[in-house]
Write an enzyme that holds these catalytic residues in place. Sequence first.
Site, mmCIF file in Angstrom:
data_model
loop_
_atom_site.group_PDB
_atom_site.id
_atom_site.type_symbol
_atom_site.label_atom_id
_atom_site.label_comp_id
_atom_site.label_asym_id
_atom_site.label_seq_id
_atom_site.Cartn_x
_atom_site.Cartn_y
_atom_site.Cartn_z
ATOM 1 N N HIS A 72 0.837 -1.289 -0.027
ATOM 2 C CA HIS A 72 0.113 0.040 0.100
ATOM 3 C C HIS A 72 0.989 1.189 0.015
ATOM 4 O O HIS A 72 1.855 1.446 0.767
ATOM 5 C CB HIS A 72 -0.900 0.044 1.340
ATOM 6 C CG HIS A 72 -2.185 -0.730 1.164
ATOM 7 N ND1 HIS A 72 -3.268 -0.705 1.825
ATOM 8 C CD2 HIS A 72 -2.406 -2.028 0.365
ATOM 9 C CE1 HIS A 72 -4.083 -1.698 1.575
ATOM 10 N NE2 HIS A 72 -3.742 -2.419 0.847
ATOM 11 N N TYR A 201 -9.481 5.659 6.928
ATOM 12 C CA TYR A 201 -9.616 5.984 8.266
ATOM 13 C C TYR A 201 -10.839 7.024 8.524
ATOM 14 O O TYR A 201 -10.516 7.958 7.948
ATOM 15 C CB TYR A 201 -8.428 6.499 9.098
ATOM 16 C CG TYR A 201 -7.244 5.703 9.167
ATOM 17 C CD1 TYR A 201 -7.280 4.958 10.582
ATOM 18 C CD2 TYR A 201 -6.561 4.952 8.034
ATOM 19 C CE1 TYR A 201 -6.044 4.247 10.872
ATOM 20 C CE2 TYR A 201 -5.549 4.190 8.481
ATOM 21 C CZ TYR A 201 -5.321 3.686 9.765
ATOM 22 O OH TYR A 201 -4.360 2.734 10.015
ATOM 23 N N PRO A 293 -4.450 0.892 18.397
ATOM 24 C CA PRO A 293 -4.248 0.385 16.962
ATOM 25 C C PRO A 293 -4.369 1.453 15.905
ATOM 26 O O PRO A 293 -4.120 1.206 14.882
ATOM 27 C CB PRO A 293 -5.417 -0.597 16.938
ATOM 28 C CG PRO A 293 -6.240 -0.374 17.736
ATOM 29 C CD PRO A 293 -5.769 0.235 18.900
ATOM 30 N N LYS A 297 0.893 0.505 14.925
ATOM 31 C CA LYS A 297 2.347 0.115 15.297
ATOM 32 C C LYS A 297 2.342 -0.978 16.322
ATOM 33 O O LYS A 297 3.582 -1.273 16.676
ATOM 34 C CB LYS A 297 2.452 1.657 16.069
ATOM 35 C CG LYS A 297 2.730 2.708 15.264
ATOM 36 C CD LYS A 297 3.813 2.592 14.225
ATOM 37 C CE LYS A 297 3.652 3.612 13.426
ATOM 38 N NZ LYS A 297 4.151 3.336 12.021
ATOM 39 N N TYR A 384 3.706 6.726 9.774
ATOM 40 C CA TYR A 384 2.849 5.739 9.489
ATOM 41 C C TYR A 384 3.871 4.468 8.692
ATOM 42 O O TYR A 384 3.343 3.226 8.878
ATOM 43 C CB TYR A 384 1.646 6.139 8.517
ATOM 44 C CG TYR A 384 0.672 4.890 8.200
ATOM 45 C CD1 TYR A 384 -0.443 4.815 9.327
ATOM 46 C CD2 TYR A 384 0.573 4.142 7.494
ATOM 47 C CE1 TYR A 384 -1.576 4.237 9.068
ATOM 48 C CE2 TYR A 384 -0.334 3.093 7.313
ATOM 49 C CZ TYR A 384 -1.409 3.046 8.372
ATOM 50 O OH TYR A 384 -2.495 2.215 8.140
#
Length: 391
Positions: A72, A201, A293, A297, A384
């Site tokens: 991704h 998200y 979450p 991580k 990220y």
Amino acid sequence: MRVQVAIIGAGPSGLILGQLLAKAGIDALILEAQTPDYVLGRIRAGVLEQVCVDLLDEAGVGERLHAEGLPHQGIELLVDGTRHRIDLAGLTGGKQVTVYGQTELTRDLMEARTRAALKTVYEAKEVMVSDFDTDHPRVSYLKDGVRHEVECDFIAGCDGYHGVCRASVPKDALRTFERVYPFGWLGLLSDTPPVNHELIYAKSERGFALCSQRSLTRSRYYLQVPLSEKVEDWSDERFWGELRQRLDGRANDALVTGPSLEKSIAPLRSFVAEPMRFGRLFLAGDAAHIVPPTGAKGLNLAASDVRTLGHALIEFYGGSLEGIDRYSERCLRRIWKAERFSWWMTNLLHRFPDTPPFEQRALEAELDYVVHSLAGRTTIAENYVGLPFED
């Protein structure tokens, strides 16, 4: 029995450490309280940073990940009905994450350990660690009603938040930091195609939602819910209906629903224990820290811990003490950056029940700045995909 390293816990962190040590010719025994099927049945995240993928290659277990994992190069933030794409690769010089379920990763590690005939004891009950403040630590456990004792040079505590290793450390030697959040994530796993090729998200007036995936045919969805909610009160129909209300029209048009394979509610917390070394006992992964979450991580931090520990132990048997002496310092510097990012993302994307109006407006303004600012998007992207190691 005598081994060089006793590893407590056969989750991903313990298994990765075992692989790293085996490749270096270091004799390690893994003890696990549960059965292999139970370990494989744990439903966990599957977003791997590039440094985690590189570590799995180093451990010799990356072949299936590269064949079946989903690279991704971005994520999408859906804020009050408007999408904002975070171009992970474009903002970080080509770095990306790989979606590969933790169950599959654990299976790969287990199979590699079996092929190499490495020592693992499942259903090891009543594990006890002792004398780790000396040069001759010991581990004992009960198997089939018989008490066994293991002498070793080092103990690696990879046994999770509720494990025996951190609990065996004297209370006055440990400092803990914790933030408990007033909500949980209700997760649903289904054999349905993902709603989007990248993770979404979502922040809405009804709360947070996440559209994630495990493969091209298996999806994982999450809803923010109060801690008072019970999973048995959430039928599949109710879950899908609530998810639709938190997504935009494009996602709803693409959403394929189906029966759940698993549903559960996970409370959210941030937790860190310091230090992570006590004589010849080392804590790693969830035994030392928990992250919400939101920032993906948890598994990555556990992998980075055992990378640091594995290299430190290899250095020790090569004649250097520097790695084990600096283990806690090196890990905690990385851990706190990941804790900060996960806490920050959680605060930005969730609705908190008691946030005063001023703070709520300030958080909304910060999120608006982040998604419209190159610096803000870069901050998300860099964290990220995983910050570089500072060895």
